[in-house]
Write a protein that holds these residues in place. Structure first.
Motif, short mmCIF file in Angstrom:
data_model
loop_
_atom_site.label_atom_id
_atom_site.label_comp_id
_atom_site.label_asym_id
_atom_site.label_seq_id
_atom_site.Cartn_x
_atom_site.Cartn_y
_atom_site.Cartn_z
N PHE A 379 0.84 -1.20 0.00
CA PHE A 379 0.00 0.00 0.00
C PHE A 379 0.88 1.26 0.00
O PHE A 379 0.56 2.25 -0.67
N ASP A 380 1.96 1.23 0.78
CA ASP A 380 2.88 2.38 0.82
C ASP A 380 3.47 2.66 -0.56
O ASP A 380 3.59 3.82 -0.97
N ALA A 381 3.85 1.59 -1.26
CA ALA A 381 4.42 1.76 -2.60
C ALA A 381 3.37 2.36 -3.55
O ALA A 381 3.69 3.23 -4.38
N LEU A 382 2.12 1.92 -3.42
CA LEU A 382 1.05 2.49 -4.25
C LEU A 382 0.82 3.96 -3.92
O LEU A 382 0.56 4.78 -4.80
N ASP A 384 3.05 6.13 -2.91
CA ASP A 384 4.11 6.88 -3.59
C ASP A 384 3.81 7.00 -5.08
O ASP A 384 4.03 8.06 -5.69
N GLN A 385 3.31 5.93 -5.65
CA GLN A 385 3.02 5.92 -7.09
C GLN A 385 1.93 6.92 -7.45
O GLN A 385 2.01 7.61 -8.48
N TYR A 386 0.89 7.05 -6.61
CA TYR A 386 -0.23 7.92 -6.91
C TYR A 386 -0.10 9.31 -6.27
O TYR A 386 -1.00 10.14 -6.42
N GLY A 387 1.00 9.56 -5.58
CA GLY A 387 1.18 10.87 -4.94
C GLY A 387 0.26 11.08 -3.76
O GLY A 387 -0.21 12.19 -3.50
N ILE A 388 0.00 10.00 -3.02
CA ILE A 388 -0.90 10.03 -1.87
C ILE A 388 -0.04 10.09 -0.60
O ILE A 388 1.03 9.47 -0.52
N GLU A 389 -0.50 10.82 0.41
CA GLU A 389 0.22 10.92 1.69
C GLU A 389 -0.38 9.92 2.68
O GLU A 389 -1.54 10.04 3.07
N LYS A 390 0.44 8.94 3.06
CA LYS A 390 -0.02 8.00 4.09
C LYS A 390 -0.05 8.76 5.42
O LYS A 390 0.91 9.41 5.81
N ILE A 391 -1.17 8.66 6.12
CA ILE A 391 -1.29 9.33 7.41
C ILE A 391 -0.89 8.38 8.54
O ILE A 391 0.00 8.70 9.32
N LYS A 392 -1.51 7.22 8.60
CA LYS A 392 -1.16 6.27 9.66
C LYS A 392 -1.90 4.96 9.43
O LYS A 392 -2.79 4.86 8.58
N THR A 393 -1.51 3.95 10.21
CA THR A 393 -2.27 2.70 10.28
C THR A 393 -2.85 2.62 11.69
O THR A 393 -2.18 2.97 12.67
N ILE A 394 -4.08 2.16 11.78
CA ILE A 394 -4.74 2.01 13.08
C ILE A 394 -5.19 0.56 13.17
O ILE A 394 -6.23 0.18 12.62
N GLY A 395 -4.37 -0.26 13.80
CA GLY A 395 -4.66 -1.69 13.82
C GLY A 395 -4.58 -2.25 12.42
O GLY A 395 -3.53 -2.22 11.79
N ASP A 396 -5.71 -2.73 11.90
CA ASP A 396 -5.75 -3.28 10.54
C ASP A 396 -6.31 -2.27 9.54
O ASP A 396 -6.61 -2.63 8.40
N ALA A 397 -6.46 -1.00 9.95
CA ALA A 397 -6.98 0.03 9.06
C ALA A 397 -5.84 0.88 8.53
O ALA A 397 -4.85 1.14 9.22
N TYR A 398 -6.00 1.35 7.32
CA TYR A 398 -4.98 2.15 6.64
C TYR A 398 -5.62 3.47 6.26
O TYR A 398 -6.63 3.51 5.56
N MET A 399 -5.05 4.58 6.72
CA MET A 399 -5.59 5.91 6.46
C MET A 399 -4.61 6.70 5.61
O MET A 399 -3.41 6.73 5.89
#
Length: 517
Positions: A379-382, A384-399
């Motif tokens: 997901f992190d690699a994707l 970077d590919q789409y120019g999206i800023e990962k905020i955080k992971t909360i347990g099994d959730a990805y924001m």
């Protein structure tokens, strides 16, 4: 006996120098400053007396220099020392004191207070010097009819003799690779032999051009270069070495028979480490080389430490940029203490693994962490590919968020494209035969973004937009993407097919949503 008398005489001269040189130089220094300032700012009436005082101060220092040049008592120099102290020095001293006192009397009202204080310092240093001369004469007996026998503190003399007799032994581990550059063969030979005896590795060059050629083939710790050479003189060679990034840190000691202080100054200005006059004193040469090599070693260590610090800094920056957006890292580096921005329009994406709790209960810890880590890394690699800023992971959730920290007009398109890529990634996650499913919710709107915390700090976003995006995910359908009306409108005419629904969302009420097909 003669040698003892010679040493005693030199130590007596040193004792005199210790007493009178500093006051004499202070008098000259202050007087030069006073005269220079009055020349520039006035009053001009004071200049004649100031020039007389300055001339007397220079004469005084010249006489003291003559005194220090007296080296041996056999040639009748001892009485001349007595004459200098008892008579010759007092002539300029009387002039300095007399004119200085008259200056204060005549110009108390016109000279600036600071200059009057400096004139008073000249008078004070002059009286101090006279007292030192009287004390020196009272503590010794110099007479032409008697053998020279200085009388001063024997403990000081013994300490000095013991210190000078204790020399550090030559150690080959401190030897260096030295390049000698001199157009005279005998000079090269003598220097090479002398340095080799001290354990150094020596290479000789007969010209500046040959030296530059050798530099391209070998490495050196120190260069000894003659100033006067044909074709390329020593100062030109020094300039070429200091202008070359590869060689500029190598210390260069200039050697010359020139007595011109301007040549010395020119060499130092060009970057020379030191300057030695011919004929070279072997003891002084050895000491200067040892000092240069020691400084070279410390500079090398300093560069190594700085390189290590830079490496660790780069590692820290890499780690920091893996945690925070690059723009935020730069703002922190620029000294910004509070990182907080109001973003007018951004798209927030929440993705949650369906039934992850049951999956975690039946999966060994190592396998669970490895599988979740592998999925989120993709997901992190994707992102970077789409120019999206990962905020955080909360347990099994990805924001994640699109359109921050830098705004972008296509934030909604980029957010939806990223969400579709995440869903497409899920069928690959079947290494143990149990496929995982995502549920994704997206909403667009204004948010506040910033950095919080001092320990384990995070870059986070807040606001109603975040809450709605979270509701879009929790009320969504496994394996599909649910977006809000705002995000749907932001997609424009290029929006993908979607099924419109009216939902009752807790905390929000009736809300129009779209399930992307």
């Amino acid at each position: 006996m003669a040698q003892s008398r010679d040493i005693g005489h030199r130590m007596y001269i040193a004792k005199i120098a210790q007493n009178i040189v500093d006051p004499a130089q202070a008098i000259l220094g202050y007087q030069e400053l006073i005269t220079e300032e009055v020349r520039e700012a006035g009053p001009s009436d004071a200049l004649p007396d100031l020039e007389r005082i300055l001339s007397a101060a220079r004469e005084l220092n010249a006489l003291i220099k003559r005194l220090l040049d007296v080296e041996a008592p056999e040639s009748g120099n001892a009485p001349s020392v007595d004459k200098l102290l008892r008579h010759d020095l007092r002539t300029p001293m009387n002039a300095i004191l007399g004119y200085s006192e008259m200056l204060i009397e005549d110009f108390t009202d016109t000279l600036p207070t600071r200059l009057l204080e400096d004139v008073s310092k000249v008078i004070r240093e002059s009286r101090n010097l006279l007292a030192q001369i009287d004390e020196t004469l009272d503590g010794s007996s110099l007479d032409a009819d008697h053998e020279f026998q200085p009388k001063f503190d024997g403990t000081i003399a013994a300490d000095l003799a013991r210190t000078m007799a204790t020399r550090p032994s030559a150690v080959t581990e401190h030897a260096g690779r030295i390049l000698i550059v001199d157009d005279t063969a005998s000079n090269r030979d003598l220097l090479s032999r002398r340095l080799c005896r001290d354990g150094h590795s020596v290479v000789a060059a007969s010209s500046g051009k040959e030296a530059l050629h050798i530099f391209g083939q070998q490495e050196f710790d120190l260069v000894l270069a003659d100033v006067l050479m044909p074709d390329m003189n020593g100062i030109e060679l020094l300039g070429q070495l200091k202008s070359n990034r590869q060689f500029r840190d190598i210390p260069v000691v200039m050697i010359s028979g020139l007595k011109d202080d301007n040549a010395v100054a020119r060499c130092i200005e060009a970057g020379a480490e030191d300057y030695l006059r011919k004929p070279i004193n072997p003891v002084l040469l050895k000491a200067r080389i040892a000092a240069c090599l020691e400084r070279r070693r410390w500079r090398t260590r300093e560069k190594e430490y700085l390189a290590r610090i830079e490496f660790e800094k780069e590692r820290a920056n890499t780690l920091l940029q893996a945690i925070l957006p690059a723009q935020v890292v730069q703002r922190l580096a620029d000294g910004e203490e509070v990182i907080a921005d109001r973003i007018d329009m951004a798209t927030i994406i929440f993705a949650d693994i369906v039934n992850f709790t049951e999956f975690a209960a039946r999966t060994p810890a190592v396998a669970l962490v490895r599988r979740l880590g592998d999925l989120f890394s993709r997901f992190d690699a994707l992102a970077d590919q789409y120019g999206i800023e990962k905020i955080k992971t909360i347990g099994d959730a990805y924001m994640a968020a699109s359109g921050l920290p830098d705004a972008r007009v296509d934030h909604a398109e980029a957010g939806v494209g990223f969400a579709k890529a995440m869903l497409a990634e899920m069928p690959r996650d079947t290494d143990d035969g149990s496929a995982l499913t995502l549920r994704i919710g997206i909403h667009s709107g204004p948010v506040i973004a910033g950095l919080i915390g001092r320990k384990r700090f995070v870059y986070d976003v807040w606001g109603h937009t975040v809450n709605v995006a979270s509701r879009m995910e929790s009320c969504g359908v496994p394996g599909q993407i649910q977006i809000s009306q705002t995000t749907y409108d932001a997609l424009g005419e290029g929006r993908p097919p979607a099924r419109r629904e009216i939902m009752h969302i807790r905390g929000i009420g009736r809300y129009t949503t779209y399930l992307l097909e």
